[in-house]
Design a protein around this motif. Structure first.
Motif, short mmCIF file in Angstrom:
data_model
loop_
_atom_site.label_atom_id
_atom_site.label_comp_id
_atom_site.label_asym_id
_atom_site.label_seq_id
_atom_site.Cartn_x
_atom_site.Cartn_y
_atom_site.Cartn_z
N ALA A 7 12.64 12.53 0.25
CA ALA A 7 11.97 13.83 0.37
C ALA A 7 11.15 13.93 1.65
N LEU A 8 10.70 12.78 2.17
CA LEU A 8 9.93 12.79 3.41
C LEU A 8 10.75 13.39 4.54
N PHE A 9 12.04 13.10 4.57
CA PHE A 9 12.92 13.62 5.61
C PHE A 9 13.44 15.01 5.25
N GLU A 10 13.64 15.26 3.96
CA GLU A 10 14.29 16.50 3.54
C GLU A 10 13.32 17.68 3.49
N VAL A 11 12.09 17.45 3.02
CA VAL A 11 11.14 18.55 2.86
C VAL A 11 9.82 18.32 3.58
N GLY A 12 9.72 17.19 4.31
CA GLY A 12 8.52 16.95 5.10
C GLY A 12 7.37 16.32 4.35
N ARG A 13 7.59 15.92 3.10
CA ARG A 13 6.54 15.24 2.33
C ARG A 13 7.20 14.36 1.28
N GLY A 14 6.70 13.12 1.17
CA GLY A 14 7.30 12.22 0.19
C GLY A 14 6.50 10.94 0.07
N HIS A 15 7.02 10.03 -0.73
CA HIS A 15 6.33 8.78 -1.01
C HIS A 15 6.64 7.75 0.06
N VAL A 16 5.60 7.06 0.52
CA VAL A 16 5.73 6.03 1.55
C VAL A 16 5.07 4.76 1.02
N VAL A 53 0.89 -1.16 0.00
CA VAL A 53 0.00 0.00 0.00
C VAL A 53 0.92 1.21 0.00
N GLU A 54 0.64 2.20 -0.84
CA GLU A 54 1.56 3.34 -0.95
C GLU A 54 0.79 4.63 -1.14
N ALA A 55 1.46 5.73 -0.78
CA ALA A 55 0.82 7.05 -0.89
C ALA A 55 1.89 8.12 -0.75
N ASP A 56 1.56 9.34 -1.18
CA ASP A 56 2.39 10.52 -0.92
C ASP A 56 1.84 11.19 0.33
N LEU A 57 2.71 11.41 1.31
CA LEU A 57 2.25 11.86 2.63
C LEU A 57 3.15 12.94 3.19
N GLY A 58 2.57 13.73 4.11
CA GLY A 58 3.37 14.62 4.94
C GLY A 58 3.87 13.86 6.15
N THR A 59 4.94 14.34 6.74
CA THR A 59 5.56 13.65 7.87
C THR A 59 4.57 13.40 9.00
N ASP A 60 3.73 14.37 9.31
CA ASP A 60 2.80 14.24 10.44
C ASP A 60 1.71 13.21 10.19
N ASP A 61 1.52 12.81 8.94
CA ASP A 61 0.44 11.89 8.62
C ASP A 61 0.89 10.44 8.54
N VAL A 62 2.20 10.21 8.63
CA VAL A 62 2.72 8.86 8.36
C VAL A 62 2.21 7.83 9.35
#
Length: 277
Positions: free
Chosen positions: A168-177, A130-139
């Motif tokens: 990018a999740l770590f670098e800019v706070g949003r990325g693919h998970v 299961v995958e999505a593009d997310l912000g850090t606070d939503d992970v």
């Protein structure tokens, strides 16, 4: 009942005159009367409980706007729900504070225990994902739902779950998970679908315990990568060998952290198989 001057009301409620004036200006605690000639504020005795409630809420760092919503709630049940929401927020803040303290203690230990790192060749792997593009606070909340969906689709599947986290999740706070469970023939149901994770060379270490200070282990893996003149080459992988799905004892949790690296030659202390000695 005899009206109370602002000084008398201050002594009875342990709220300073300055604070009472501020609450009046904010519309939180309006005096019973204000002398039009002098501007003196006078309070009624039955306003004392309201002042005490405001005082306690502010001691809990409830914002003024939230205090107003609590006071304006139509019934005790609604007020209780609003207070409970803030208490939940305070508990989460307390958990974050405790986690930060644990991390600092680990970082400031005079001789922190070294983390064992190995370089591991991982072949291409078929998984149900299961995958999505997310912000850090939503992970975290998203992860719980995604993993529950994977468990429902593959209830008897052996093997630990894992995650792939975009840089990018770590670098800019949003990325693919992407979260996954290993399986050769993944179903397509709901958000679950098959994915083939590419082959990769990983610098791997195991984080012990809960995830509140997992960034410390990340940093130690990163330091090892730099010290061995390697280059990071893709999204981070995590494998949840033991986690909250297995036991409530956080001390027993084990999470493998894998940093993809460029192809490497054997380094000091490492055999040709890629494992540290």
């Amino acid at each position: 009942m005899q009206p109370l001057s602002i000084g008398e009301f201050s002594r009875m409620t342990h709220l300073s005159v300055r604070t009472l004036r501020r609450y009046h200006e904010a519309g939180l605690l309006v005096p019973a009367t204000v002398d039009p000639a002098t501007g003196y504020r006078y309070y009624a005795g039955d306003q004392i409980p309201t002042a005490q409630v405001i005082h306690r809420l502010r001691e809990l760092d409830v914002p003024l706007a939230a205090v107003r919503r609590i006071l304006d709630a139509p019934d005790p049940g609604s007020r209780g729900d609003l207070v409970a929401q803030h208490l939940h927020h305070l508990e989460a803040e307390l958990d974050r504070t405790r986690a930060a303290v644990r991390s600092l203690r680990r970082l400031l230990a005079p001789e922190p225990a070294p983390v064992a790192v190995e370089v591991r060749s991982v072949p291409a792997t078929r998984v149900a994902a299961v995958e999505a593009d997310l912000g850090t606070d939503d992970v975290l909340s998203w992860y719980a739902g995604a993993m529950a969906e994977l468990d429902a689709a593959l209830p008897a599947l052996p093997g630990p779950p894992g995650g792939v986290y975009d840089n990018a999740l770590f670098e800019v706070g949003r990325g693919h998970v992407l979260v996954h469970r290993p399986v050769d023939d993944a179903p397509r149901t709901g958000r679950v679908h098959p994915v083939e994770l590419p082959a990769v060379e990983l610098a791997v270490a195991t984080h012990v315990g809960d995830h509140d200070d997992i960034e410390v282990t990340y940093g130690e893996v990163g330091s090892w990568v730099v010290a061995n003149a390697l280059q990071v080459a893709g999204p981070v992988r995590e494998t949840y060998l033991v986690g909250p799905r297995d036991t409530d004892d956080a001390a027993a949790w084990r999470t493998e952290i894998g940093w993809p690296v460029f192809s490497v030659a054997p380094v000091a202390g490492q055999s040709s198989s890629g494992r540290t000695s």
